[in-house]
Design a protein around this motif. Structure first.
Motif, PDB file in Angstrom:
ATOM      1  N   GLU A  72      49.607  47.200  38.912  1.00  0.00           N
ATOM      2  CA  GLU A  72      50.869  46.726  38.235  1.00  0.00           C
ATOM      3  C   GLU A  72      50.667  45.641  37.585  1.00  0.00           C
ATOM      4  N   ALA A  73      50.334  44.618  38.289  1.00  0.00           N
ATOM      5  CA  ALA A  73      50.200  43.063  37.814  1.00  0.00           C
ATOM      6  C   ALA A  73      49.286  43.083  36.847  1.00  0.00           C
ATOM      7  N   ARG A  74      48.000  43.843  36.677  1.00  0.00           N
ATOM      8  CA  ARG A  74      47.220  43.849  35.849  1.00  0.00           C
ATOM      9  C   ARG A  74      47.811  44.361  34.467  1.00  0.00           C
ATOM     10  N   LYS A  75      48.259  45.240  34.161  1.00  0.00           N
ATOM     11  CA  LYS A  75      49.158  45.873  33.228  1.00  0.00           C
ATOM     12  C   LYS A  75      50.184  44.807  32.718  1.00  0.00           C
ATOM     13  N   ALA A  76      51.035  44.132  33.748  1.00  0.00           N
ATOM     14  CA  ALA A  76      51.994  43.158  33.234  1.00  0.00           C
ATOM     15  C   ALA A  76      51.217  41.828  32.517  1.00  0.00           C
ATOM     16  N   MET A  77      50.229  41.661  33.116  1.00  0.00           N
ATOM     17  CA  MET A  77      49.435  40.462  32.737  1.00  0.00           C
ATOM     18  C   MET A  77      48.922  40.745  31.223  1.00  0.00           C
ATOM     19  N   GLY A  78      48.862  41.792  30.980  1.00  0.00           N
ATOM     20  CA  GLY A  78      48.247  42.191  29.595  1.00  0.00           C
ATOM     21  C   GLY A  78      46.669  42.234  29.574  1.00  0.00           C
ATOM     22  N   LEU A  79      46.289  42.597  30.841  1.00  0.00           N
ATOM     23  CA  LEU A  79      44.694  42.796  31.064  1.00  0.00           C
ATOM     24  C   LEU A  79      44.053  44.154  30.933  1.00  0.00           C
ATOM     25  N   SER A  80      43.176  44.306  30.529  1.00  0.00           N
ATOM     26  CA  SER A  80      42.506  45.648  30.596  1.00  0.00           C
ATOM     27  C   SER A  80      42.096  46.328  31.954  1.00  0.00           C
ATOM     28  N   TYR A  81      41.902  47.728  32.038  1.00  0.00           N
ATOM     29  CA  TYR A  81      41.225  48.151  33.410  1.00  0.00           C
ATOM     30  C   TYR A  81      39.820  47.606  33.305  1.00  0.00           C
ATOM     31  N   ALA A  82      39.042  47.345  32.308  1.00  0.00           N
ATOM     32  CA  ALA A  82      37.685  46.757  32.420  1.00  0.00           C
ATOM     33  C   ALA A  82      37.707  45.409  32.772  1.00  0.00           C
ATOM     34  N   ASP A  83      38.639  44.684  32.615  1.00  0.00           N
ATOM     35  CA  ASP A  83      38.991  43.251  33.090  1.00  0.00           C
ATOM     36  C   ASP A  83      39.068  43.312  34.632  1.00  0.00           C
ATOM     37  N   SER A  84      39.934  44.263  34.950  1.00  0.00           N
ATOM     38  CA  SER A  84      40.267  44.415  36.406  1.00  0.00           C
ATOM     39  C   SER A  84      39.018  44.716  37.267  1.00  0.00           C
ATOM     40  N   GLN A  85      38.200  45.696  36.646  1.00  0.00           N
ATOM     41  CA  GLN A  85      37.110  46.141  37.328  1.00  0.00           C
ATOM     42  C   GLN A  85      36.070  45.082  37.252  1.00  0.00           C
ATOM     43  N   LYS A  86      35.824  44.264  36.355  1.00  0.00           N
ATOM     44  CA  LYS A  86      34.974  42.993  36.403  1.00  0.00           C
ATOM     45  C   LYS A  86      35.439  42.312  37.445  1.00  0.00           C
ATOM     46  N   ALA A  87      36.625  41.856  37.469  1.00  0.00           N
ATOM     47  CA  ALA A  87      37.238  40.844  38.590  1.00  0.00           C
ATOM     48  C   ALA A  87      37.107  41.488  40.090  1.00  0.00           C
ATOM     49  N   ARG A  88      37.098  42.904  40.218  1.00  0.00           N
ATOM     50  CA  ARG A  88      36.572  43.377  41.370  1.00  0.00           C
ATOM     51  C   ARG A  88      35.334  43.419  41.867  1.00  0.00           C
ATOM     52  N   ALA A  89      34.344  43.283  40.817  1.00  0.00           N
ATOM     53  CA  ALA A  89      32.889  43.516  41.112  1.00  0.00           C
ATOM     54  C   ALA A  89      32.643  41.971  41.351  1.00  0.00           C
ATOM     55  N   ARG A  90      33.187  40.997  40.874  1.00  0.00           N
ATOM     56  CA  ARG A  90      32.793  39.508  41.090  1.00  0.00           C
ATOM     57  C   ARG A  90      33.479  39.151  42.537  1.00  0.00           C
ATOM     58  N   ALA A  91      34.613  39.749  42.832  1.00  0.00           N
ATOM     59  CA  ALA A  91      34.931  39.521  44.375  1.00  0.00           C
ATOM     60  C   ALA A  91      34.133  40.208  45.208  1.00  0.00           C
ATOM     61  N   VAL A  92      33.636  41.359  45.142  1.00  0.00           N
ATOM     62  CA  VAL A  92      32.617  42.199  46.118  1.00  0.00           C
ATOM     63  C   VAL A  92      31.221  41.282  46.111  1.00  0.00           C
ATOM     64  N   GLU A  93      31.056  40.733  44.935  1.00  0.00           N
ATOM     65  CA  GLU A  93      29.778  40.157  44.930  1.00  0.00           C
ATOM     66  C   GLU A  93      30.038  38.700  45.782  1.00  0.00           C
ATOM     67  N   LYS A  94      31.116  38.088  45.579  1.00  0.00           N
ATOM     68  CA  LYS A  94      31.340  36.812  46.377  1.00  0.00           C
ATOM     69  C   LYS A  94      31.510  37.026  47.803  1.00  0.00           C
ATOM     70  N   PHE A  95      32.192  38.261  48.103  1.00  0.00           N
ATOM     71  CA  PHE A  95      32.056  38.604  49.639  1.00  0.00           C
ATOM     72  C   PHE A  95      30.840  39.036  50.319  1.00  0.00           C
ATOM     73  N   SER A  96      30.000  39.810  49.348  1.00  0.00           N
ATOM     74  CA  SER A  96      28.653  40.025  49.835  1.00  0.00           C
ATOM     75  C   SER A  96      27.715  38.743  49.853  1.00  0.00           C
ATOM     76  N   GLY A  97      27.796  37.740  49.119  1.00  0.00           N
ATOM     77  CA  GLY A  97      27.235  36.885  48.929  1.00  0.00           C
ATOM     78  C   GLY A  97      27.465  35.971  50.315  1.00  0.00           C
ATOM     79  N   THR A  98      28.807  35.920  50.629  1.00  0.00           N
ATOM     80  CA  THR A  98      29.285  35.210  51.702  1.00  0.00           C
ATOM     81  C   THR A  98      28.672  35.715  53.132  1.00  0.00           C
ATOM     82  N   ALA A  99      28.677  37.113  53.338  1.00  0.00           N
ATOM     83  CA  ALA A  99      28.374  37.885  54.337  1.00  0.00           C
ATOM     84  C   ALA A  99      26.664  37.700  54.568  1.00  0.00           C
ATOM     85  N   GLU A 100      25.892  37.485  53.524  1.00  0.00           N
ATOM     86  CA  GLU A 100      24.773  37.286  53.413  1.00  0.00           C
ATOM     87  C   GLU A 100      24.091  35.836  54.108  1.00  0.00           C
TER      88      GLU A 100
END
Length: 153
Positions: free
Chosen positions: A123-151
């Motif tokens: 809902e926030a993504r749509k309201a902020m005028g961002l694409s689904y691809a923008d959201s998925q890239k942000a998700r991937a960066r967050a996953v990478e950040k947490f997996s890097g922290t775990a390592e």
């Protein structure tokens, strides 16, 4: 009688909440995501404080105060898309993408993606005028950040 006694110690008026700006809107969205699974955990609270400090150059105490205000805004809050529109109307693309990154960080903070959290992010993504691809890239960066922290741990 006891009720009147306790009311004497309560403030007669609740303090007015500030009008949200982009920072408070994002903070309220972060709180909303963190609380959506009914488990508002210390890790999520700490992460929100760190995100607010990172994005808005606050020290730890200032960030915690902003988050506390955001918790109140969330509780009294307009709909998720209202916060998202406020962010869209008052910030540039780079700031909106950073907001999306922050939302995904909070979603993934406890290691689980709950459906309610993802719905709020969508809902926030749509309201902020961002694409689904923008959201998925942000998700991937967050996953990478947490997996890097775990390592690193």
């Amino acid at each position: 009688m006891l009720k009147k006694f306790f009311q004497a110690f309560r403030p007669s008026e609740t303090p007015a909440l500030p009008d949200p700006d982009a920072e408070l809107a994002l903070g309220a969205l972060l709180v909303r995501v963190a609380q959506s699974d009914r488990e508002y955990q210390l890790e999520e609270i700490s992460l929100i404080d760190r995100i607010l400090a990172r994005l808005y150059q606050h020290n730890a105490i200032e960030a915690a105060k902003v988050r506390a205000t955001c918790e109140k805004l969330h509780a009294a809050a307009p709909e998720t898309d209202t916060f998202g529109r406020l962010i869209r109307e008052t910030t540039g693309l780079e700031e909106r993408l950073a907001a999306m990154d922050a939302l995904w960080e909070v979603v993934l903070a406890d290691g689980n993606e709950h459906a309610g959290e993802v719905t709020i992010v969508e809902e926030a993504r749509k309201a902020m005028g961002l694409s689904y691809a923008d959201s998925q890239k942000a998700r991937a960066r967050a996953v990478e950040k947490f997996s890097g922290t775990a390592e690193e741990s």
